[in-house]
Design a protein around this motif. Structure first.
Motif, PDB file in Angstrom:
ATOM      1  N   LEU A 382     116.048 -63.044 -25.432  1.00 32.95           N
ATOM      2  CA  LEU A 382     116.721 -61.651 -25.170  1.00 32.95           C
ATOM      3  C   LEU A 382     116.724 -61.782 -23.759  1.00 32.95           C
ATOM      4  O   LEU A 382     115.745 -61.991 -22.846  1.00 32.95           O
ATOM      5  N   LEU A 383     118.011 -61.606 -23.181  1.00 30.46           N
ATOM      6  CA  LEU A 383     118.385 -61.600 -21.630  1.00 30.46           C
ATOM      7  C   LEU A 383     118.733 -60.255 -21.098  1.00 30.46           C
ATOM      8  O   LEU A 383     119.711 -59.609 -21.785  1.00 30.46           O
ATOM      9  N   THR A 384     118.071 -59.699 -19.995  1.00 29.09           N
ATOM     10  CA  THR A 384     118.499 -58.340 -19.705  1.00 29.09           C
ATOM     11  C   THR A 384     118.588 -58.320 -18.208  1.00 29.09           C
ATOM     12  O   THR A 384     117.929 -58.942 -17.397  1.00 29.09           O
ATOM     13  N   ALA A 385     119.056 -57.344 -17.437  1.00 31.10           N
ATOM     14  CA  ALA A 385     118.919 -56.969 -16.178  1.00 31.10           C
ATOM     15  C   ALA A 385     117.562 -56.404 -15.967  1.00 31.10           C
ATOM     16  O   ALA A 385     116.776 -56.087 -16.980  1.00 31.10           O
ATOM     17  N   PHE A 386     117.065 -56.197 -14.522  1.00 31.35           N
ATOM     18  CA  PHE A 386     115.670 -56.038 -14.304  1.00 31.35           C
ATOM     19  C   PHE A 386     115.225 -54.669 -15.126  1.00 31.35           C
ATOM     20  O   PHE A 386     113.971 -54.910 -15.497  1.00 31.35           O
ATOM     21  N   MET A 387     115.987 -53.772 -15.377  1.00 27.71           N
ATOM     22  CA  MET A 387     115.379 -52.494 -15.734  1.00 27.71           C
ATOM     23  C   MET A 387     115.884 -52.408 -17.369  1.00 27.71           C
ATOM     24  O   MET A 387     116.111 -51.434 -18.046  1.00 27.71           O
ATOM     25  N   GLY A 388     116.354 -53.531 -17.935  1.00 31.30           N
ATOM     26  CA  GLY A 388     116.507 -53.719 -19.295  1.00 31.30           C
ATOM     27  C   GLY A 388     118.059 -53.451 -19.536  1.00 31.30           C
ATOM     28  O   GLY A 388     118.227 -53.238 -20.800  1.00 31.30           O
ATOM     29  N   GLN A 389     118.845 -53.126 -18.674  1.00 30.43           N
ATOM     30  CA  GLN A 389     120.282 -52.872 -18.985  1.00 30.43           C
ATOM     31  C   GLN A 389     121.054 -54.070 -19.533  1.00 30.43           C
ATOM     32  O   GLN A 389     120.692 -55.159 -19.144  1.00 30.43           O
ATOM     33  N   ASN A 390     122.000 -53.868 -19.918  1.00 28.39           N
ATOM     34  CA  ASN A 390     122.897 -54.844 -21.003  1.00 28.39           C
ATOM     35  C   ASN A 390     122.217 -55.945 -21.415  1.00 28.39           C
ATOM     36  O   ASN A 390     122.285 -57.045 -20.950  1.00 28.39           O
ATOM     37  N   PRO A 391     121.535 -55.902 -22.437  1.00 27.67           N
ATOM     38  CA  PRO A 391     120.867 -56.781 -23.213  1.00 27.67           C
ATOM     39  C   PRO A 391     121.624 -57.945 -23.789  1.00 27.67           C
ATOM     40  O   PRO A 391     122.800 -57.186 -24.342  1.00 27.67           O
ATOM     41  N   ARG A 392     121.379 -59.115 -24.048  1.00 27.53           N
ATOM     42  CA  ARG A 392     122.214 -60.276 -24.548  1.00 27.53           C
ATOM     43  C   ARG A 392     121.153 -60.826 -25.369  1.00 27.53           C
ATOM     44  O   ARG A 392     120.091 -61.307 -24.940  1.00 27.53           O
ATOM     45  N   VAL A 393     121.425 -61.212 -26.637  1.00 22.73           N
ATOM     46  CA  VAL A 393     120.557 -62.184 -27.522  1.00 22.73           C
ATOM     47  C   VAL A 393     121.106 -63.717 -27.612  1.00 22.73           C
ATOM     48  O   VAL A 393     122.391 -63.671 -27.916  1.00 22.73           O
ATOM     49  N   LEU A 394     120.464 -64.383 -27.179  1.00 26.70           N
ATOM     50  CA  LEU A 394     120.656 -65.851 -26.944  1.00 26.70           C
ATOM     51  C   LEU A 394     119.979 -66.818 -28.178  1.00 26.70           C
ATOM     52  O   LEU A 394     118.955 -66.677 -28.299  1.00 26.70           O
ATOM     53  N   SER A 395     120.916 -67.074 -29.196  1.00 24.90           N
ATOM     54  CA  SER A 395     120.179 -67.884 -29.987  1.00 24.90           C
ATOM     55  C   SER A 395     120.020 -69.551 -29.854  1.00 24.90           C
ATOM     56  O   SER A 395     120.518 -69.739 -28.642  1.00 24.90           O
ATOM     57  N   PRO A 396     118.998 -70.240 -30.533  1.00 27.62           N
ATOM     58  CA  PRO A 396     119.011 -71.709 -29.954  1.00 27.62           C
ATOM     59  C   PRO A 396     120.276 -72.422 -29.965  1.00 27.62           C
ATOM     60  O   PRO A 396     120.360 -73.399 -29.298  1.00 27.62           O
ATOM     61  N   SER A 397     121.369 -72.035 -30.782  1.00 28.84           N
ATOM     62  CA  SER A 397     122.602 -72.880 -30.838  1.00 28.84           C
ATOM     63  C   SER A 397     123.291 -72.574 -29.716  1.00 28.84           C
ATOM     64  O   SER A 397     124.416 -73.148 -29.662  1.00 28.84           O
ATOM     65  N   GLY A 398     123.053 -71.578 -28.892  1.00 29.94           N
ATOM     66  CA  GLY A 398     123.886 -71.085 -27.867  1.00 29.94           C
ATOM     67  C   GLY A 398     124.762 -69.996 -28.093  1.00 29.94           C
ATOM     68  O   GLY A 398     125.324 -69.485 -27.138  1.00 29.94           O
TER      69      GLY A 398
END
Length: 506
Positions: A382-398
């Motif tokens: 799970l990738l986010t900005a510093f305060m948790g904004q704009n979350p993105r989920v990245l799977s092992p397949s990309g």
């Protein structure tokens, strides 16, 4: 309330609900119902807090206190930010026209309070009292319910504990404390005196924090094994890695330098210490980790149920005798619990970034504006900005998924590009203040109260010790002792206080 609501708030709708509560409370508030507050520390950040409190109808600011009378050398988040915010709150476009720069201090704060209430009443107001010494304020201000503390870090605990023992509720800036012992003592005194407390950490009132909770508890990436969190502080906001000044500068007129030093070891005045640069020095601040860590860890602590870390180590750029380094990496290990596996959190500051996930498309950034968070799960990230904004989920397949639509960020106190200049506090800030005000009036504890924040800040301050000693530390929180660590590290758990500023246990 169910467990989730207790621990994490009530989702994005909580902010709207709290603001509705703010409105209805304002409608029923008589002057005698107002929480009377004194603002202790009225530099740039203290002035921002003061302006926020003035705009809350449940509050009456009755006193201000600062060791500096008045100066125009404070820090703006953006061009004319402080001046323009005062003008907006007062409805006076001429305020500060003759000030050569960002202006604050107790005289400025007192005049702003009196001007604000004078405009409300339609007559001249002289009700706000200005003090140089917080002890005099606590002794003389008989109509006082609470204090808001916005001083340098080394004063937070001394003033907060004195205020609670004087029967006052406390709102204080981050980091909550300057050393680990102070964390424990602040929690103990708050419980002993039954005072309501709140640290200036409003994450739990942000929709992003609730989104992170929903993603991680849904199992989208599996159990979290490690977290990378990074910030471009301090290099983008103040200097660190500084040589110790060897000469004295003239003390500015109106500044009580001995009182500003307070519990720290005395040294001659030098412009390398203030304003704002004090964060870089061991005796006054906690570096980038102390400045931003409590913000960054709040969501982590709520979602991952974090106690204090058990093992801490750090690496840094060149070290200096009494100043934090330009950049550091702090690694913290947390034991497994019944709800999650063992966990490592890696903190990076000063512009250092973590390794880029190899699956991430080259067109995507790992964070935002040089800062961010990566949660490494069993089967995804799970990738986010510093305060948790704009979350993105990245799977092992990309595969990259955006589970929530982008939410417009509310203005945040530490963002240069979004200074809060509006006529009312932001949604997150308003809810954050209101829950503290309600706690002062007998309601439930505010969500960033001292007891909740203490394990977070304990971990941060242990990290500061690791930065200073460059040794791996193993911490026994129950015994309040290192089971691995030098005598130097142990001494930093509770440094000596300069007379007469010792905090006596009672």
């Amino acid at each position: 309330m169910n467990r989730r609501e207790l621990l994490y708030g009530v989702g994005a709708s909580a902010v709207g609900f709290s603001l509705l509560g703010l409105k209805s409370s304002a409608e029923r508030s008589a002057p005698s119902d107002k929480l009377t507050v004194a603002c202790i520390g009225t530099g740039s950040q203290g002035l921002r807090v003061l302006l926020d409190l003035l705009r809350l109808p449940q509050v009456r600011v009755v006193a201000v206190c600062d060791v500096n009378r008045l100066s125009s050398d404070y820090l703006d988040w953006g061009p004319n930010e402080l001046r323009d915010k005062v003008r907006t709150v007062l409805g006076d476009t001429s305020w500060g026209a003759n000030h050569p720069g960002p202006t604050s201090g107790r005289d400025a704060a007192q005049s702003i309070v009196n001007a604000f209430y004078g405009k409300q009443s339609g007559r001249t107001s002289t009700g706000c009292v200005a003090y140089e010494d917080f002890r005099e304020l606590l002794a003389k201000q008989k109509d006082l319910d609470a204090v808001a503390i916005s001083t340098p870090d080394h004063w937070h605990a001394v003033i907060a504990i004195a205020a609670m023992r004087a029967g006052k509720h406390v709102y204080s800036q981050k980091p909550m404390a300057h050393n680990v012992w102070e964390c424990r003592e602040m929690v103990r005194v708050a419980a002993q005196t039954h005072r309501a407390t709140q640290v200036s950490i409003f994450n739990s009132n942000l929709p992003a924090s609730h989104q992170i909770h929903d993603i991680l508890t849904s199992g989208a990436i599996g159990s979290v094994r490690s977290v990378d969190i990074w910030t471009k502080r301090a290099s983008k906001f103040w200097l660190q890695g500084l040589a110790t000044p060897i000469q004295a500068d003239p003390v500015p007129a109106g500044l009580n330098w001995d009182m500003w030093i307070g519990p720290a070891p005395f040294r001659p005045f030098n412009h390398a210490y203030m304003p704002f640069i004090w964060r870089a020095w061991y005796d006054f601040g906690c570096g980038a980790f102390g400045d931003m860590g409590e913000y960054g860890f709040d969501t982590l602590a709520r979602v991952l149920s974090l106690p204090a870390a058990t093992r801490i180590e750090a690496s840094t750029t060149d070290r200096f005798p009494v100043c934090y380094p330009v950049a550091s990496a702090v690694h913290m290990d947390f034991d497994a619990t019944s709800t999650r596996p063992a966990l490592r959190i890696n903190w990076l500051d000063g512009g250092i970034e973590p390794a880029r996930p190899p699956q991430l498309p080259v067109s995507e950034q790992i964070g935002e504006d040089g800062e961010g968070v990566i949660y490494h799960g069993e089967h995804g990230k799970l990738l986010t900005a510093f305060m948790g904004q704009n979350p993105r989920v990245l799977s092992p397949s990309g595969k990259l998924e955006v589970p929530f639509p982008k939410v417009a960020s509310a203005p945040e106190p530490f963002r240069r590009e979004a200074p809060e200049l509006g006529g009312t506090a932001s949604g997150a800030n308003a809810a954050h203040y209101v829950e503290w005000i309600d706690a002062c009036k007998g309601g439930p504890p505010a969500r960033a109260n001292y007891a909740f924040e203490a394990p977070i800040v304990e971990t941060l301050l242990l990290g500061c010790i690791a930065v200073r000693t460059h040794e791996p530390l193993v911490w026994d929180a129950e015994r309040f002792a290192f089971t691995q660590g030098s005598a130097k590290a142990t001494a930093l758990l509770k440094p000596d206080y300069r007379v007469p500023w010792e905090i006596a246990s009672k």
